[in-house]
Scaffold this active site. Structure first.
Site, mmCIF file in Angstrom:
data_model
loop_
_atom_site.group_PDB
_atom_site.id
_atom_site.type_symbol
_atom_site.label_atom_id
_atom_site.label_comp_id
_atom_site.label_asym_id
_atom_site.label_seq_id
_atom_site.Cartn_x
_atom_site.Cartn_y
_atom_site.Cartn_z
ATOM 1 N N ASN A 90 0.792 -1.223 0.000
ATOM 2 C CA ASN A 90 0.000 0.000 0.000
ATOM 3 C C ASN A 90 0.831 1.282 0.000
ATOM 4 O O ASN A 90 0.361 2.311 -0.474
ATOM 5 C CB ASN A 90 -0.913 -0.064 1.241
ATOM 6 C CG ASN A 90 -1.416 1.292 1.670
ATOM 7 O OD1 ASN A 90 -2.373 1.805 1.088
ATOM 8 N ND2 ASN A 90 -0.784 1.892 2.680
ATOM 9 N N TYR A 156 2.849 9.429 -11.234
ATOM 10 C CA TYR A 156 1.817 8.724 -10.458
ATOM 11 C C TYR A 156 0.971 7.855 -11.393
ATOM 12 O O TYR A 156 0.769 6.666 -11.147
ATOM 13 C CB TYR A 156 0.946 9.742 -9.707
ATOM 14 C CG TYR A 156 0.007 9.110 -8.692
ATOM 15 C CD1 TYR A 156 0.487 8.733 -7.438
ATOM 16 C CD2 TYR A 156 -1.333 8.877 -8.989
ATOM 17 C CE1 TYR A 156 -0.351 8.140 -6.501
ATOM 18 C CE2 TYR A 156 -2.176 8.297 -8.052
ATOM 19 C CZ TYR A 156 -1.687 7.929 -6.809
ATOM 20 O OH TYR A 156 -2.520 7.341 -5.884
ATOM 21 N N LYS A 160 0.930 3.719 -11.313
ATOM 22 C CA LYS A 160 -0.275 2.965 -10.948
ATOM 23 C C LYS A 160 -0.740 2.068 -12.100
ATOM 24 O O LYS A 160 -1.230 0.956 -11.865
ATOM 25 C CB LYS A 160 -1.381 3.919 -10.494
ATOM 26 C CG LYS A 160 -1.033 4.691 -9.203
ATOM 27 C CD LYS A 160 -0.766 3.771 -8.011
ATOM 28 C CE LYS A 160 -0.602 4.521 -6.698
ATOM 29 N NZ LYS A 160 -0.354 3.633 -5.551
HETATM 30 N N1 NAD Z 1 -5.912 8.915 -0.727
HETATM 31 C C1 NAD Z 1 -6.323 8.714 -1.972
HETATM 32 O O1 NAD Z 1 -7.173 9.456 -2.488
HETATM 33 C C2 NAD Z 1 -5.793 7.549 -2.772
HETATM 34 C C3 NAD Z 1 -6.439 7.249 -3.972
HETATM 35 C C4 NAD Z 1 -5.973 6.192 -4.744
HETATM 36 C C5 NAD Z 1 -4.883 5.453 -4.317
HETATM 37 N N2 NAD Z 1 -4.264 5.778 -3.162
HETATM 38 C C6 NAD Z 1 -3.092 4.981 -2.795
HETATM 39 O O2 NAD Z 1 -3.275 4.423 -1.508
HETATM 40 C C7 NAD Z 1 -2.015 4.223 -0.891
HETATM 41 C C8 NAD Z 1 -2.041 4.812 0.508
HETATM 42 O O3 NAD Z 1 -2.341 6.177 0.412
HETATM 43 P P1 NAD Z 1 -2.992 7.019 1.591
HETATM 44 O O4 NAD Z 1 -3.916 7.975 0.954
HETATM 45 O O5 NAD Z 1 -3.478 6.137 2.677
HETATM 46 O O6 NAD Z 1 -1.688 7.850 2.038
HETATM 47 P P2 NAD Z 1 -1.123 8.304 3.467
HETATM 48 O O7 NAD Z 1 -0.165 9.398 3.140
HETATM 49 O O8 NAD Z 1 -2.224 8.565 4.431
HETATM 50 O O9 NAD Z 1 -0.318 7.003 3.951
HETATM 51 C C9 NAD Z 1 0.817 6.549 3.276
HETATM 52 C C10 NAD Z 1 1.723 5.864 4.287
HETATM 53 O O10 NAD Z 1 2.871 5.380 3.566
HETATM 54 C C11 NAD Z 1 4.027 5.703 4.323
HETATM 55 N N3 NAD Z 1 5.183 5.805 3.439
HETATM 56 C C12 NAD Z 1 5.513 6.828 2.634
HETATM 57 N N4 NAD Z 1 6.669 6.561 2.011
HETATM 58 C C13 NAD Z 1 7.066 5.340 2.441
HETATM 59 C C14 NAD Z 1 8.192 4.525 2.165
HETATM 60 N N5 NAD Z 1 9.158 4.920 1.316
HETATM 61 N N6 NAD Z 1 8.273 3.331 2.769
HETATM 62 C C15 NAD Z 1 7.326 2.932 3.642
HETATM 63 N N7 NAD Z 1 6.241 3.650 3.950
HETATM 64 C C16 NAD Z 1 6.127 4.853 3.347
HETATM 65 C C17 NAD Z 1 3.716 7.017 5.005
HETATM 66 O O11 NAD Z 1 4.560 7.243 6.128
HETATM 67 C C18 NAD Z 1 2.252 6.827 5.375
HETATM 68 O O12 NAD Z 1 2.114 6.227 6.650
HETATM 69 C C19 NAD Z 1 -0.978 4.838 -1.832
HETATM 70 O O13 NAD Z 1 -0.381 3.839 -2.623
HETATM 71 C C20 NAD Z 1 -1.807 5.777 -2.699
HETATM 72 O O14 NAD Z 1 -1.231 6.014 -3.970
HETATM 73 C C21 NAD Z 1 -4.683 6.810 -2.374
#
Ligand code: NAD
Length: 250
Positions: A90, A156, A160
């Site tokens: 994730n 991005y 993805k």
């Molecule tokens: N929030 C959205 O709208 C959304 C939409 C589609 C996909 N996503 C995807 O969901 C996933 C999680 O996103 P989120 O919104 O929960 O983000 P978030 O920023 O709330 O959480 C991401 C987590 O990843 C950790 N992280 C960052 N870099 C890291 C690294 N190099 N190694 C280990 N951990 C690391 C951060 O510390 C954080 O705890 C991502 O892959 C994101 O692309 C998010």
């Protein structure tokens, strides 16, 4: 019996947002959960939340964009709980907002290193262990931008789309080995990542673009991930399932 009773699960980026919600959902369903994150404080917080509600969890610090760390995270999981059944890859980042012709190569490399290479490294070592276990289920977190463009975020979008392709390859290669691999494509979800990348107006605009007229929650994504991680989805592999309030249906 809970859905994931006796299973050992791993979640990357489990200190925040979708990763934290997935870790909590896995634990509620009876799994022992290894949570990794680059942010120690946030990762430990997730473990505490799970333990406080009677679940079993363990934190390992790791940089998901590093091959060596991904190998180590599998090793730590197996030395702690003896096996690895379920993973949710994730951890991810947005990167800067610029058109492709102005995007810095270093920014491209950083986003691809975490969002795409990081997922490959994770799967690479998880698959090796799951083969030893005799099976498993991997869920990779992509995005709706595994299917449609995120304007001004070329790395991005590319990363993805790459995750969706990698997921299909793994599904085909490992179907006979009882390892399933699926990708989830969240729409716009209210997390730190979204707040860091969009101002209030932009957030309202993306919410309004979805027929449901709202952002999603991390818990709504965690429900889908838990289903794909469990035996409830035993015939589902190589799938890319979107949860976006109808955003991409229009
Ligand atoms: N929030 C959205 O709208 C959304 C939409 C589609 C996909 N996503 C995807 O969901 C996933 C999680 O996103 P989120 O919104 O929960 O983000 P978030 O920023 O709330 O959480 C991401 C987590 O990843 C950790 N992280 C960052 N870099 C890291 C690294 N190099 N190694 C280990 N951990 C690391 C951060 O510390 C954080 O705890 C991502 O892959 C994101 O692309 C998010």
């Amino acid at each position: 019996m809970a859905l994931l009773e006796n299973k050992v699960a791993f979640v990357s980026g489990g200190g925040s947002g979708i990763g934290r919600a997935v870790a909590e959902a896995y634990a509620r369903e009876g799994a022992k959960v290894v949570i990794s994150d680059i942010n120690v404080e946030h990762g430990e917080e997730t473990v505490k939340v799970i333990k406080d509600s009677g679940g079993e969890a363990f934190f390992v610090k790791g940089d998901s964009s590093s091959a060596i760390d991904n190998k180590r995270m599998v090793e730590v999981t197996v030395s702690k709980y003896g096996r690895l059944d379920i993973t949710c890859n994730n951890a991810g980042m947005g990167g800067p907002a610029k058109p492709t012709g102005e995007y810095e190569p270093e920014d491209w490399d950083r986003v691809i290193a975490l969002n795409l290479s990081g997922v490959f490294y994770a799967c690479r070592y998880q698959l090796e262990q799951m083969e030893k276990n005799g099976g498993g289920s991997i869920v990779n977190i992509a995005s709706i931008h595994g299917q449609v463009a995120a304007p001004l975020s070329p790395a991005y979008t590319a990363s993805k789309h790459g995750v969706v392709g990698l997921t299909k390859n793994i599904a085909v290669e490992y179907a006979q080995k009882k390892i399933r691999c699926n990708a989830v494509g969240p729409g716009y979800i209210e997390t730190a990542l979204l707040k860091d990348n969009l101002n209030n107006d932009a957030m309202n605009a993306v919410a309004a673009k979805a027929p449901m007229n709202r952002l999603g929650t991390a818990e709504e994504i965690a429900e889908l991930v838990t289903f794909l991680s469990s035996e409830k989805s035993s015939f589902t592999t190589g799938s890319y399932i979107i949860a976006d309030g109808g955003y991409t249906a229009v």
